[in-house]
Design a protein around this motif. Structure first.
Motif: not given
Length: 205
Positions: A102-108, A110-117, A123-130
């Motif tokens: 997901l972090d490599k996709r640049n077409d997303l 305003d996605v909201t991700a709820i990780p329970t881990g 891993a998602l912390m650096g994504s500007e779109q998530i």
């Protein structure tokens, strides 16, 4: 670990035969496993340090099992996420592989991700779109998962389009299986609150 787990203990000689490597290599591997607290060395072999380790390995150990396959599953699962989706990813290692994809996709957008881990969250912390929304709860050392009663109520007010869940086993008769009761309870709570469930499991499950 899988082999020793199934047999509770193993000798250097039988591990050498099973994996078709030298006994020197096996001794070195057992020394490493002993240092990380996964096994205890015995005369001529090793045994599980605790019975519970038959059911639950550390996150890093689980990540190393079938990692290339998990990466392919994660890459495929990442294509199922659409812009503006609210998604949940559990604390499984395959969900981590999905987070990396997901972090490599640049077409997303305003996605909201709820990780329970916690590892998936990092891993998602650096994504500007998530946007990453962390549930409250207790952090489990072995798995890096966030569980407990604080997490349960957190999901009551959320509308989640898709939940991506790993499993320790997949059974036609019994559905998905897991090892830790707190995580099982959390997943059951999540299942009743999502529109779509995607199971992330490789063939070994």
């Amino acid at each position: 670990l899988d082999y020793i787990s199934a047999n509770e203990q193993a000798t250097v000689a039988e591990l050498s035969r099973h994996f078709d490597v030298t006994e020197v290599t096996i001794r070195s591997d057992l020394k490493t496993l002993a240092k990380t607290g996964r096994v205890a060395r015995t005369h001529g072999g090793a045994r599980l340090l605790e019975a519970r380790l038959r059911q639950e390995y550390t996150f890093q150990t689980r990540k190393n099992l079938n990692w290339p396959v998990k990466q392919r599953i994660g890459t495929m699962a990442a294509t199922l996420v659409d812009p503006t989706d609210v998604i949940l990813l559990d604390s499984s290692t395959t969900a981590l592989a999905m987070a990396n994809a997901l972090d490599k996709r640049n077409d997303l957008k305003d996605v909201t991700a709820i990780p329970t881990g916690i590892w998936t969250a990092i891993a998602l912390m650096g994504s500007e779109q998530i946007h990453v929304l962390l549930p409250p709860g207790y952090l489990r050392r072995a798995s890096g998962s966030i569980t407990g009663s604080p997490s349960k109520g957190f999901f009551d007010e959320l509308i989640i389009q898709k939940a991506f869940l790993g499993a320790w086993g997949v059974s036609c008769d019994h559905g998905l299986t897991d090892t830790h009761l707190a995580e099982i309870e959390l997943k059951r709570n999540i299942l009743s609150r999502v529109k779509e469930i995607v199971v992330l499991a490789d063939g070994s499950k």
